[in-house]
Write a protein that holds these residues in place. Structure first.
Motif, PDB file in Angstrom:
ATOM      1  N   THR A   7     -29.996  16.695  -8.072  1.00 14.81           N
ATOM      2  CA  THR A   7     -30.891  15.734  -8.687  1.00 14.81           C
ATOM      3  C   THR A   7     -31.705  15.038  -7.619  1.00 14.81           C
ATOM      4  O   THR A   7     -31.484  15.221  -6.434  1.00 14.81           O
ATOM      5  CB  THR A   7     -30.095  14.692  -9.510  1.00 14.81           C
ATOM      6  N   ASP A   9     -31.575  12.163  -6.505  1.00 15.63           N
ATOM      7  CA  ASP A   9     -30.817  11.333  -5.575  1.00 15.63           C
ATOM      8  C   ASP A   9     -29.801  12.160  -4.777  1.00 15.63           C
ATOM      9  O   ASP A   9     -28.895  11.617  -4.172  1.00 15.63           O
ATOM     10  CB  ASP A   9     -30.134  10.174  -6.312  1.00 15.63           C
ATOM     11  N   ARG A  82     -21.963  13.428 -22.031  1.00 12.52           N
ATOM     12  CA  ARG A  82     -22.716  12.314 -21.437  1.00 12.52           C
ATOM     13  C   ARG A  82     -23.122  11.287 -22.491  1.00 12.52           C
ATOM     14  O   ARG A  82     -23.134  10.089 -22.210  1.00 12.52           O
ATOM     15  CB  ARG A  82     -23.921  12.846 -20.670  1.00 12.52           C
ATOM     16  N   ASP A  87     -24.470   7.637 -21.795  1.00 16.64           N
ATOM     17  CA  ASP A  87     -25.590   8.022 -20.932  1.00 16.64           C
ATOM     18  C   ASP A  87     -26.706   8.632 -21.783  1.00 16.64           C
ATOM     19  O   ASP A  87     -26.760   9.838 -21.980  1.00 16.64           O
ATOM     20  CB  ASP A  87     -25.108   9.015 -19.876  1.00 16.64           C
ATOM     21  N   ASP A  88     -27.603   7.779 -22.275  1.00 15.08           N
ATOM     22  CA  ASP A  88     -28.718   8.251 -23.105  1.00 15.08           C
ATOM     23  C   ASP A  88     -29.802   8.949 -22.290  1.00 15.08           C
ATOM     24  O   ASP A  88     -30.672   9.614 -22.851  1.00 15.08           O
ATOM     25  CB  ASP A  88     -29.341   7.083 -23.874  1.00 15.08           C
ATOM     26  N   GLU A  89     -29.767   8.810 -20.970  1.00 16.52           N
ATOM     27  CA  GLU A  89     -30.750   9.453 -20.088  1.00 16.52           C
ATOM     28  C   GLU A  89     -30.700  10.977 -20.232  1.00 16.52           C
ATOM     29  O   GLU A  89     -31.681  11.671 -19.984  1.00 16.52           O
ATOM     30  CB  GLU A  89     -30.485   9.043 -18.645  1.00 16.52           C
ATOM     31  N   VAL A  90     -29.552  11.493 -20.653  1.00 21.62           N
ATOM     32  CA  VAL A  90     -29.394  12.936 -20.822  1.00 21.62           C
ATOM     33  C   VAL A  90     -30.378  13.486 -21.861  1.00 21.62           C
ATOM     34  O   VAL A  90     -30.793  14.637 -21.785  1.00 21.62           O
ATOM     35  CB  VAL A  90     -27.932  13.304 -21.181  1.00 21.62           C
ATOM     36  N   ASP A  92     -33.553  12.510 -22.314  1.00 24.34           N
ATOM     37  CA  ASP A  92     -34.825  12.749 -21.614  1.00 24.34           C
ATOM     38  C   ASP A  92     -34.739  14.017 -20.767  1.00 24.34           C
ATOM     39  O   ASP A  92     -35.670  14.820 -20.735  1.00 24.34           O
ATOM     40  CB  ASP A  92     -35.191  11.554 -20.726  1.00 24.34           C
ATOM     41  N   GLU A  93     -33.613  14.193 -20.094  1.00 25.68           N
ATOM     42  CA  GLU A  93     -33.394  15.392 -19.282  1.00 25.68           C
ATOM     43  C   GLU A  93     -33.439  16.644 -20.168  1.00 25.68           C
ATOM     44  O   GLU A  93     -34.045  17.652 -19.802  1.00 25.68           O
ATOM     45  CB  GLU A  93     -32.035  15.284 -18.600  1.00 25.68           C
TER      46      GLU A  93
END
Length: 104
Positions: A7, A9, A82, A87-90, A92-93
């Motif tokens: 990723t 980071d 996730r 983890d709601d960012e998943v 968008d991914e």
């Protein structure tokens, strides 16, 4: 054969496919690799263009099949896990991943 994704980071994430799925994916990819070598040989031997295009189409279909298997596992495993962790960012991914697949 565990997959690693780097990723932004630089952290590593791993998928956790069951052994039978990994074996299936490896077998599919080995066949695709053989198809690609065959297509290269066809080009080297000046095989009729339409015949090469037919083989390219079959290879693309095989790649799409691998992508479907991976996407299904990703949705049922990684994404569900996730989301359960909050983890709601998943999502968008996942949308970016689907957009990449739809470019084909």
């Amino acid at each position: 054969m565990e997959e690693k994704a780097i990723t932004s980071d630089n952290s590593c994430r791993k998928s956790n496919h069951p052994e039978h799925i990994k074996k299936d994916l490896t077998n599919r990819l080995n066949r695709i690799e053989g198809q690609i070598r065959g297509i290269k040989g066809m080009v080297d031997k000046d095989v009729y263009c339409d015949d090469i295009i037919t083989q390219l189409s079959a290879t693309q279909s095989a790649l799409n099949s691998v992508a479907r298997v991976l996407l299904q596992g990703h949705l049922k495993g990684c994404v569900v896990d996730r989301l359960a962790e909050g983890d709601d960012e998943v999502l968008d991914e996942l949308l970016v991943t689907i957009q990449k697949l739809m470019k084909k």
